[in-house]
Motif scaffolding. Structure first.
Motif, PDB file in Angstrom:
ATOM      1  N   GLY A  73     -19.903  79.151  12.310  1.00 56.93           N
ATOM      2  CA  GLY A  73     -18.670  79.571  12.949  1.00 56.93           C
ATOM      3  C   GLY A  73     -18.251  78.726  14.138  1.00 56.93           C
ATOM      4  O   GLY A  73     -17.257  79.044  14.794  1.00 56.93           O
ATOM      5  N   ARG A  74     -18.971  77.639  14.441  1.00 59.61           N
ATOM      6  CA  ARG A  74     -18.591  76.787  15.569  1.00 59.61           C
ATOM      7  C   ARG A  74     -17.323  76.016  15.203  1.00 59.61           C
ATOM      8  O   ARG A  74     -17.202  75.490  14.101  1.00 59.61           O
ATOM      9  CB  ARG A  74     -19.714  75.820  15.921  1.00 59.61           C
ATOM     10  CG  ARG A  74     -19.423  74.962  17.163  1.00 59.61           C
ATOM     11  CD  ARG A  74     -20.633  74.155  17.572  1.00 59.61           C
ATOM     12  NE  ARG A  74     -21.182  73.343  16.506  1.00 59.61           N
ATOM     13  CZ  ARG A  74     -20.795  72.087  16.227  1.00 59.61           C
ATOM     14  NH1 ARG A  74     -19.891  71.500  16.961  1.00 59.61           N
ATOM     15  NH2 ARG A  74     -21.347  71.433  15.219  1.00 59.61           N
ATOM     16  N   GLN A  75     -16.382  75.919  16.131  1.00 59.68           N
ATOM     17  CA  GLN A  75     -15.116  75.254  15.862  1.00 59.68           C
ATOM     18  C   GLN A  75     -15.309  73.747  15.816  1.00 59.68           C
ATOM     19  O   GLN A  75     -16.045  73.171  16.608  1.00 59.68           O
ATOM     20  CB  GLN A  75     -14.059  75.641  16.904  1.00 59.68           C
ATOM     21  CG  GLN A  75     -14.223  75.001  18.271  1.00 59.68           C
ATOM     22  CD  GLN A  75     -15.219  75.710  19.171  1.00 59.68           C
ATOM     23  OE1 GLN A  75     -16.011  76.524  18.724  1.00 59.68           O
ATOM     24  NE2 GLN A  75     -15.195  75.389  20.449  1.00 59.68           N
ATOM     25  N   LEU A  76     -14.628  73.109  14.847  1.00 61.52           N
ATOM     26  CA  LEU A  76     -14.666  71.654  14.688  1.00 61.52           C
ATOM     27  C   LEU A  76     -13.320  71.024  15.004  1.00 61.52           C
ATOM     28  O   LEU A  76     -13.260  69.912  15.509  1.00 61.52           O
ATOM     29  CB  LEU A  76     -15.075  71.293  13.253  1.00 61.52           C
ATOM     30  CG  LEU A  76     -16.475  71.740  12.827  1.00 61.52           C
ATOM     31  CD1 LEU A  76     -16.688  71.483  11.354  1.00 61.52           C
ATOM     32  CD2 LEU A  76     -17.528  71.028  13.658  1.00 61.52           C
ATOM     33  N   ALA A  77     -12.234  71.711  14.679  1.00 64.56           N
ATOM     34  CA  ALA A  77     -10.903  71.157  14.917  1.00 64.56           C
ATOM     35  C   ALA A  77      -9.913  72.288  15.170  1.00 64.56           C
ATOM     36  O   ALA A  77     -10.066  73.382  14.643  1.00 64.56           O
ATOM     37  CB  ALA A  77     -10.462  70.350  13.707  1.00 64.56           C
ATOM     38  N   VAL A  78      -8.903  71.989  15.970  1.00 65.45           N
ATOM     39  CA  VAL A  78      -7.747  72.836  16.281  1.00 65.45           C
ATOM     40  C   VAL A  78      -8.112  74.056  17.133  1.00 65.45           C
ATOM     41  O   VAL A  78      -7.572  74.238  18.210  1.00 65.45           O
ATOM     42  CB  VAL A  78      -6.974  73.272  15.021  1.00 65.45           C
ATOM     43  CG1 VAL A  78      -5.774  74.122  15.399  1.00 65.45           C
ATOM     44  CG2 VAL A  78      -6.544  72.069  14.198  1.00 65.45           C
ATOM     45  N   ALA A  79      -9.003  74.893  16.683  1.00 63.81           N
ATOM     46  CA  ALA A  79      -9.312  76.138  17.410  1.00 63.81           C
ATOM     47  C   ALA A  79     -10.126  75.839  18.664  1.00 63.81           C
ATOM     48  O   ALA A  79     -10.927  74.907  18.698  1.00 63.81           O
ATOM     49  CB  ALA A  79     -10.087  77.088  16.506  1.00 63.81           C
ATOM     50  N   ALA A  80      -9.918  76.656  19.688  1.00 61.90           N
ATOM     51  CA  ALA A  80     -10.605  76.451  20.970  1.00 61.90           C
ATOM     52  C   ALA A  80     -11.921  77.213  21.054  1.00 61.90           C
ATOM     53  O   ALA A  80     -12.762  76.906  21.904  1.00 61.90           O
ATOM     54  CB  ALA A  80      -9.696  76.883  22.106  1.00 61.90           C
ATOM     55  N   LYS A  81     -12.110  78.210  20.195  1.00 59.12           N
ATOM     56  CA  LYS A  81     -13.318  79.040  20.274  1.00 59.12           C
ATOM     57  C   LYS A  81     -13.941  79.181  18.892  1.00 59.12           C
ATOM     58  O   LYS A  81     -13.246  79.051  17.881  1.00 59.12           O
ATOM     59  CB  LYS A  81     -12.977  80.442  20.804  1.00 59.12           C
ATOM     60  CG  LYS A  81     -12.501  80.470  22.219  1.00 59.12           C
ATOM     61  CD  LYS A  81     -12.203  81.892  22.631  1.00 59.12           C
ATOM     62  CE  LYS A  81     -11.741  81.953  24.060  1.00 59.12           C
ATOM     63  NZ  LYS A  81     -11.403  83.318  24.461  1.00 59.12           N
ATOM     64  N   PRO A  82     -15.227  79.508  18.819  1.00 57.43           N
ATOM     65  CA  PRO A  82     -15.853  79.764  17.515  1.00 57.43           C
ATOM     66  C   PRO A  82     -15.392  81.094  16.928  1.00 57.43           C
ATOM     67  O   PRO A  82     -14.867  81.960  17.637  1.00 57.43           O
ATOM     68  CB  PRO A  82     -17.350  79.793  17.838  1.00 57.43           C
ATOM     69  CG  PRO A  82     -17.434  80.117  19.273  1.00 57.43           C
ATOM     70  CD  PRO A  82     -16.188  79.578  19.916  1.00 57.43           C
ATOM     71  N   LEU A  83     -15.608  81.256  15.628  1.00 52.41           N
ATOM     72  CA  LEU A  83     -15.279  82.532  14.973  1.00 52.41           C
ATOM     73  C   LEU A  83     -16.101  83.654  15.584  1.00 52.41           C
ATOM     74  O   LEU A  83     -17.276  83.473  15.922  1.00 52.41           O
ATOM     75  CB  LEU A  83     -15.580  82.447  13.473  1.00 52.41           C
ATOM     76  CG  LEU A  83     -14.714  81.519  12.638  1.00 52.41           C
ATOM     77  CD1 LEU A  83     -15.262  81.453  11.211  1.00 52.41           C
ATOM     78  CD2 LEU A  83     -13.274  81.991  12.633  1.00 52.41           C
TER      79      LEU A  83
END
Length: 184
Positions: A147-157
């Protein structure tokens, strides 16, 4: 005749000193009291209705039985489940989705499918350009298996709290992701 005039003169000129209520005061008090009573009869139920959800006792978070623990694999699987909820005065049932998997240690965790960018629903392996990742079809946000963010999103799921009981996986409330921090 003269005796009558003498009596009139001897009467006091001021009204009696009793504390009498005038007609105007009586009407003012009566109408004011009736108006206050009717106003309270209208306003108090509205105030009670407005603060009722605040006065309700909040229960502990509940866990919902979602899947058999033996069927959980290392590959994320999508499960849907129903959650009864009470929103103020409105009782309803929400359909929720979770991506559940177990890691190399056998620990089971569940991720929320709601993208942290703008709230779209992510899918697993739904973009052939980025295999083995969660992908958001709305704006291209990508997440790792944890769930760690790789692109676009600022936070993990976000993730669900999980509990294993009787061979079943139970999901509770949604909390910030703690699994992705272990990955980094």
């Amino acid at each position: 005749m003269s005796s009558l005039n003498e009596e009139e003169v001897s009467l006091p000129q001021e009204p009696p000193s009793r504390n009498e209520m005038s007609r105007r005061q009586f009407l003012t008090y009566t109408l004011g009291g009736a108006t206050a009573f009717m106003g309270a009869g209208v306003i108090l139920p509205m105030v009670r209705f407005a603060v009722d959800p605040i006065l309700q006792k909040k229960g502990e978070g509940q866990f919902i039985k979602v899947a058999e623990a033996s069927k959980i694999t290392e590959e994320p699987q999508e499960f849907t489940f129903e959650l009864p909820q009470q929103d103020g005065w409105y009782a309803s049932t929400a359909m929720l989705t979770a991506w559940i998997r177990k890691d190399a240690n056998g620990d089971i965790y569940a991720l929320s499918p709601i993208c942290k960018h703008l709230g779209c629903t992510v899918g697993w392996n739904n973009n052939k350009a980025y295999p083995d990742e969660y992908h958001c079809p709305c704006h291209g946000a990508r997440y790792t298996k944890q769930g760690r963010q790789l692109a676009v999103a600022a936070k993990p799921l976000d993730q669900y709290t999980t509990k294993i009981d009787g061979g079943w996986v139970y999901l509770g409330e949604i909390i910030p992701n703690t699994v992705s921090a272990k990955e980094a």
